[in-house]
Design an enzyme around this catalytic site. Structure first.
Site, PDB file in Angstrom:
ATOM      1  CE1 TYR A  11      -3.253   2.900   0.631  1.00  0.00           C
ATOM      2  CE2 TYR A  11      -2.838   2.695   2.985  1.00  0.00           C
ATOM      3  CZ  TYR A  11      -3.444   3.342   1.923  1.00  0.00           C
ATOM      4  OH  TYR A  11      -4.242   4.419   2.165  1.00  0.00           O
ATOM      5  CG  LEU A  59      13.621  -8.249   1.924  1.00  0.00           C
ATOM      6  CD1 LEU A  59      12.776  -6.995   2.113  1.00  0.00           C
ATOM      7  CD2 LEU A  59      15.033  -7.874   1.476  1.00  0.00           C
ATOM      8  CB  SER A 125       3.809   2.562  13.645  1.00  0.00           C
ATOM      9  OG  SER A 125       2.516   2.677  14.173  1.00  0.00           O
ATOM     10  CE1 TYR A 150       2.968  -2.864  12.650  1.00  0.00           C
ATOM     11  CE2 TYR A 150       1.645  -1.705  14.288  1.00  0.00           C
ATOM     12  CZ  TYR A 150       2.346  -1.714  13.105  1.00  0.00           C
ATOM     13  OH  TYR A 150       2.453  -0.553  12.381  1.00  0.00           O
ATOM     14  CE  LYS A 154       6.250  -1.181  11.727  1.00  0.00           C
ATOM     15  NZ  LYS A 154       7.009  -1.395  10.489  1.00  0.00           N
ATOM     16  CE1 TYR A 177       5.872   6.141   7.224  1.00  0.00           C
ATOM     17  CE2 TYR A 177       4.891   3.955   7.157  1.00  0.00           C
ATOM     18  CZ  TYR A 177       5.873   4.840   6.760  1.00  0.00           C
ATOM     19  OH  TYR A 177       6.840   4.415   5.894  1.00  0.00           O
TER      20      TYR A 177
HETATM   21  C1  UD1 Z   1      -3.420   0.314  13.984  1.00  0.00           C
HETATM   22  C2  UD1 Z   1      -2.107   0.504  14.714  1.00  0.00           C
HETATM   23  C3  UD1 Z   1      -1.134   1.246  13.837  1.00  0.00           C
HETATM   24  C4  UD1 Z   1      -0.963   0.489  12.545  1.00  0.00           C
HETATM   25  C5  UD1 Z   1      -2.294   0.380  11.860  1.00  0.00           C
HETATM   26  C6  UD1 Z   1      -2.131  -0.385  10.567  1.00  0.00           C
HETATM   27  C7  UD1 Z   1      -2.042   0.773  17.129  1.00  0.00           C
HETATM   28  C8  UD1 Z   1      -2.400   1.639  18.289  1.00  0.00           C
HETATM   29  N1  UD1 Z   1      -2.358   1.257  15.933  1.00  0.00           N
HETATM   30  O1  UD1 Z   1      -4.007   1.599  13.888  1.00  0.00           O
HETATM   31  O2  UD1 Z   1       0.104   1.355  14.478  1.00  0.00           O
HETATM   32  O3  UD1 Z   1      -0.040   1.146  11.743  1.00  0.00           O
HETATM   33  O4  UD1 Z   1      -3.201  -0.284  12.732  1.00  0.00           O
HETATM   34  O5  UD1 Z   1      -2.619  -1.639  10.569  1.00  0.00           O
HETATM   35  O6  UD1 Z   1      -1.500  -0.284  17.274  1.00  0.00           O
HETATM   36  N2  UD1 Z   1     -12.446   1.040  14.031  1.00  0.00           N
HETATM   37  C9  UD1 Z   1     -13.812   0.801  14.113  1.00  0.00           C
HETATM   38  N3  UD1 Z   1     -14.329  -0.185  13.346  1.00  0.00           N
HETATM   39  C10 UD1 Z   1     -13.568  -0.962  12.507  1.00  0.00           C
HETATM   40  C11 UD1 Z   1     -12.192  -0.703  12.426  1.00  0.00           C
HETATM   41  C12 UD1 Z   1     -11.659   0.312  13.210  1.00  0.00           C
HETATM   42  O7  UD1 Z   1     -14.529   1.464  14.867  1.00  0.00           O
HETATM   43  O8  UD1 Z   1     -14.112  -1.861  11.849  1.00  0.00           O
HETATM   44  C13 UD1 Z   1     -11.872   2.135  14.837  1.00  0.00           C
HETATM   45  C14 UD1 Z   1     -10.789   1.672  15.777  1.00  0.00           C
HETATM   46  O9  UD1 Z   1     -11.325   1.253  16.985  1.00  0.00           O
HETATM   47  C15 UD1 Z   1      -9.931   2.924  15.879  1.00  0.00           C
HETATM   48  C16 UD1 Z   1     -10.080   3.602  14.515  1.00  0.00           C
HETATM   49  O10 UD1 Z   1     -11.268   3.042  13.945  1.00  0.00           O
HETATM   50  O11 UD1 Z   1     -10.446   3.783  16.855  1.00  0.00           O
HETATM   51  C17 UD1 Z   1      -8.918   3.347  13.586  1.00  0.00           C
HETATM   52  O12 UD1 Z   1      -8.666   1.941  13.556  1.00  0.00           O
HETATM   53  P1  UD1 Z   1      -7.663   1.278  12.497  1.00  0.00           P
HETATM   54  O13 UD1 Z   1      -7.946   1.795  11.133  1.00  0.00           O
HETATM   55  O14 UD1 Z   1      -7.718  -0.200  12.699  1.00  0.00           O
HETATM   56  O15 UD1 Z   1      -6.243   1.844  12.906  1.00  0.00           O
HETATM   57  P2  UD1 Z   1      -5.502   1.870  14.324  1.00  0.00           P
HETATM   58  O16 UD1 Z   1      -5.977   0.790  15.214  1.00  0.00           O
HETATM   59  O17 UD1 Z   1      -5.564   3.281  14.828  1.00  0.00           O
END
Ligand code: UD1
Length: 344
Positions: A11, A59, A125, A150, A154, A177
């Site tokens: 991505y 890798l 991250s 994970y 990092k 990021y």
């Molecule tokens: C997570 C990781 C980040 C990683 C990223 C990529 C942590 C704290 N964060 O980000 O480091 O780079 O994944 O995989 O470890 N949500 C919903 N419904 C859903 C999916 C998500 O409500 O179906 C909410 C989550 O609860 C969160 C927000 O949307 O509050 C963003 O979630 P998401 O896109 O999964 O990213 P992160 O968890 O922030």
């Protein structure tokens, strides 16, 4: 100038390969295609009119990595994206995460050391901060105990790099990021999650296009204005451009030290409900969603202090949330069109 992009069919890697080529860099991609497709190389060529050199191998294979580096002594820089990134998966199989994310980094650093290569940009991250005590979070904020294997890979990777830089005279920039979303304007490349997406925005667009029935909003009792969790969403092309700046900074030796760290975000926090509203506005679709309990391992709120990156790199994220959601939707629709034309 020749740049190795590991994970270059993924991505963020594919968007960065495009921006590098548009700015005149020669790109060599290494990817094992564990979470991407070989035809991304065709799409990069379609956008830029240049076909990047592509090598398919893993890798974590020490011998293959060694012979790759021996055959590429002329690399001016390396951007290392290739890694596993699913938080939940890492909880279920931590050793897979440590082996994959750390072995590949060690093999790359070894290849750099053996061949006198200097410049590395590393994909880190905001997960390294955990739930920060102060917001917006600065690069100098303390690293908290990891919430997932994970996140721990990092943190450990940054430490491995820090000591390797000192011992072997390397130069590295770690880019932390926040939440990358959206896709290239051409809708030729974008995020392609395999199976059910873990991340919010692909889940939203897949629900709207009819691939999923309904979106679960994880938690509405957080200490935030509307009760849902807050993140700093950044457009993937803005993010890709920061990598080009970072590479130029290392090649021109204009950094302040040999190991630098920058936050890459917009500096704005948006709640899950705000993201949904933005999507509904730009797409004209009404999203089917329901509020459920919190997702284990989620932090409440995090957004970046981007002032250091803005000043030092002379870079600033440009795209608004609406633009990001618009481009994510355009990409999902392009995927659906492609699927239906393949059927006919
Ligand atoms: C997570 C990781 C980040 C990683 C990223 C990529 C942590 C704290 N964060 O980000 O480091 O780079 O994944 O995989 O470890 N949500 C919903 N419904 C859903 C999916 C998500 O409500 O179906 C909410 C989550 O609860 C969160 C927000 O949307 O509050 C963003 O979630 P998401 O896109 O999964 O990213 P992160 O968890 O922030």
């Amino acid at each position: 100038m020749k740049i190795l992009v590991t994970g270059g069919t993924g991505y963020i890697g594919s968007h960065t390969a495009v921006e590098l080529q548009l700015q005149g860099f020669e790109v060599v991609i290494v990817d094992n295609l564990s979470n991407s497709h070989a035809d991304v190389v065709d799409r990069i060529e379609e956008i830029t009119n240049i076909r990047p050199e592509f090598h398919q191998f893993d890798l974590i294979d020490r011998e293959k990595t060694k012979s790759f580096f021996a055959g590429h002594p002329d690399l001016d820089g390396i951007i290392h994206f290739a890694a596993f990134k699913a938080v939940g998966e890492s909880m279920a199989d931590p050793l897979m995460y440590y082996r994959n994310n750390l072995d590949s980094l060690i093999n790359i650093l070894q290849g750099m050391k053996d061949n006198g290569l200097k410049n590395l940009v590393f994909s880190s991250s905001c997960t390294v901060y955990g739930q920060p005590d102060e917001l917006p979070v600065k690069e100098t904020s303390p690293i908290k105990e990891a919430w997932s294997p994970y996140g721990n890979t990092k943190q450990m990777s940054e430490q491995i790099i820090r000591f390797a830089v000192e011992a072997y005279g390397l130069k590295t920039i770690a880019l932390r990021y926040f939440n990358p979303i959206g896709s290239h304007d051409s809708a030729l490349i974008g995020e392609l999650p395999l199976g059910v997406p873990n991340n919010l925005v692909p889940f939203i667009t897949q629900t709207a296009i009819g691939l999923r029935q309904s979106l679960n909003v994880f938690g509405s009792d957080y200490d935030t204005p509307d009760g849902t969790a807050v993140r700093d969403y950044i457009h993937v092309v803005d993010l890709a451009m920061a990598h080009v700046v970072a590479v130029n900074r290392m090649i021109s030796a204009s950094g302040k030290s040999d190991f630098e760290i920058f936050n890459l975000g917009t500096g704005n926090g948006f709640s899950v409900l705000e993201v949904i509203k933005s999507f509904e506005k730009v797409s004209g679709e009404s999203l089917n969603y329901k509020i459920v309990g919190r997702r284990p391992g989620d932090v409440e709120k995090v957004w970046a202090d981007t002032s250091f990156a803005n000043q030092e790199l002379g870079w600033k994220a440009q795209k608004s949330l609406d633009e990001m959601m618009g481009s994510a939707w355009k990409w999902e629709q392009a995927l659906a069109d492609k699927k239906s034309s393949n059927k006919h």
